[in-house]
Design a protein around this motif. Structure first.
Motif, PDB file in Angstrom:
ATOM      1  N   ILE A   1       0.851  -1.070   0.045  1.00  0.00           N
ATOM      2  CA  ILE A   1      -0.021  -0.034   0.033  1.00  0.00           C
ATOM      3  C   ILE A   1       0.962   1.133  -0.013  1.00  0.00           C
ATOM      4  N   THR A   2       0.637   2.133  -1.007  1.00  0.00           N
ATOM      5  CA  THR A   2       1.463   3.613  -0.938  1.00  0.00           C
ATOM      6  C   THR A   2       1.373   3.962   0.310  1.00  0.00           C
ATOM      7  N   ALA A   3       2.507   4.635   0.812  1.00  0.00           N
ATOM      8  CA  ALA A   3       2.492   5.384   2.091  1.00  0.00           C
ATOM      9  C   ALA A   3       2.430   7.017   1.739  1.00  0.00           C
TER      10      ALA A   3
ATOM     11  N   VAL B   1       6.071   2.859   0.625  1.00  0.00           N
ATOM     12  CA  VAL B   1       4.772   1.855   0.893  1.00  0.00           C
ATOM     13  C   VAL B   1       5.064   1.712   2.335  1.00  0.00           C
ATOM     14  N   HIS B   2       3.797   1.027   2.624  1.00  0.00           N
ATOM     15  CA  HIS B   2       3.696   0.382   3.880  1.00  0.00           C
ATOM     16  C   HIS B   2       4.300  -0.930   3.841  1.00  0.00           C
TER      17      HIS B   2
ATOM     18  N   ASP C   1      -1.760   8.648  -1.623  1.00  0.00           N
ATOM     19  CA  ASP C   1      -1.472   7.533  -0.550  1.00  0.00           C
ATOM     20  C   ASP C   1      -2.531   6.662  -0.158  1.00  0.00           C
ATOM     21  N   GLY C   2      -2.168   5.280   0.388  1.00  0.00           N
ATOM     22  CA  GLY C   2      -3.150   4.602   0.782  1.00  0.00           C
ATOM     23  C   GLY C   2      -3.683   3.705  -0.037  1.00  0.00           C
ATOM     24  N   VAL C   3      -3.196   3.617  -1.546  1.00  0.00           N
ATOM     25  CA  VAL C   3      -3.653   3.085  -2.602  1.00  0.00           C
ATOM     26  C   VAL C   3      -3.077   1.501  -2.446  1.00  0.00           C
TER      27      VAL C   3
END
Ligand SMILES: [Fe+2]
Ligand SMILES: [Fe+2]
Length: 351
Positions: free
Chosen positions: A18-20, A56-57, A34-36
């Protein structure tokens, strides 16, 4: 498990991460918010436009028991059909007077949750052509998948995401009590027929309210899934402050699936037209936090899509305008057309 942010070279980025942070292209345009959740196609596209590294996370908790690679469209499609058949069985059982079988609903919900990282397959499958009499089964399954995605995008915990998938699956279960001629009528309903159709929320609530496996919040969401924030919905005309989060999430998922559905008697709108209607035509109707979580994430899956413009030219969507999600920037050859500025240029069709 807690996640931490990490800047990774694009070669090390895997589907499901997940993109951070927001990802920009060379021209400084936003490519992804973010959050994708990333999938293999999005990662490929980032590589193609020369993105070298993204944040990313990592160490996101993973679903246990993943048996298949759901990023494969073939595997996904096979499971999707199987789940739709189970949903059909569930509707038929209730119609014939049986109790809702907890094992069947659990099997479908488990299957939906296993696909929690197949965002692109989910978004692709909900726009498939469906016949009128099969519509309710596919619609129920689609709303379940969309509710799960919105739950994830709202960063809810596993308990709530599971309940959302269940509530989405069962939201229209009351349609089993609606006469066949009304439910599957190809044309417009008369006022009387429409009043009967509207009762499906209450019928659904009565089917689930006393079942041990269904939480009261899920039952309440089924009863209120056609209520609106401004109190203009049915059956009780409740305002947003009286509606639970599950109900608000179902409403957004329900509207998106119904508007993009390609039913035989109704031509579907392009997703961009639907985004416009949802972003600009739903003030006071949809919950803004749920709607934003949905639109900010779902629209990123249309970056890279090939489109036909009303000018007859074809192009590729390269950037979503956050303030105007239905008017993205489209690259035609080596020109960039900002459809939010060039008012006469519209996206006509997806290719
Ligand atoms: Fe409904
Ligand atoms: Fe529905």
């Amino acid at each position: 498990m807690k996640s931490k942010k990490m800047l990774l070279p694009i070669e090390k980025v895997n589907p499901g991460m997940i993109t951070a942070e927001v990802v920009f292209n060379k021209m400084g345009n936003v490519m992804l918010w973010d959050g994708v959740a990333l999938d293999s196609i999005t990662i490929e596209r980032l590589k193609n436009v020369g993105v070298q590294e993204i944040t990313v996370h990592v160490d996101e908790p993973r679903e246990k028991g993943i048996r298949y690679d759901y990023s494969s469209p073939v595997v996904f499609a096979a499971e999707y059909e199987q789940d739709a058949n189970l949903t059909k069985q569930m509707f038929q059982d209730i119609s014939s007077g049986k109790r809702l079988d907890a094992e069947t609903t659990e099997e479908i919900v488990d299957s939906v949750l296993r696909k929690s990282e197949s965002n692109r397959n989910i978004i692709d499958s909900i726009t498939q052509v469906r016949s009128i009499d099969e519509y309710t089964f596919y619609h129920s399954l689609n709303v379940s998948m969309l509710c799960m995605l919105i739950g994830k995008w709202l960063r809810l915990d596993e308990y709530h995401v599971r309940n959302l998938a269940l509530a989405g699956l069962l939201h229209d279960i009351g349609k089993t009590r609606i006469p066949f001629e009304i439910l599957n009528k190809p044309g417009k309903l008369t006022d009387e027929e429409f009043e009967e159709m509207k009762r499906h929320s209450e019928y659904g609530y009565n089917i689930v309210k006393n079942l041990d496996d269904i939480s009261p919040e899920v039952a309440k969401a089924i009863l209120t899934h056609h209520e609106k924030e401004d109190g203009s919905g049915y059956p009780m005309g409740l305002t947003g402050d009286k509606l639970n989060l599950y109900s608000k999430v179902i409403t957004v998922a329900d509207i998106f699936d119904a508007m993009t559905a390609n039913r035989t008697y109704k031509s579907k709108d392009t997703p961009f037209k639907v985004f416009e209607l949802m972003q600009h035509g739903s003030f006071g109707i949809l919950d803004p936090i749920v709607l934003n979580a949905f639109l900010n994430n779902v629209t990123s899956y249309y970056i890279g899509a090939n489109v036909l413009l009303n000018t007859g030219e074809t192009g590729v969507v390269v950037f979503m305008n956050k303030q105007n999600l239905s008017r993205p920037v489209v690259q035609v050859g080596d020109r960039y057309i900002d459809t939010s500025v060039s008012k006469f240029v519209r996206i006509k069709e997806f290719l």
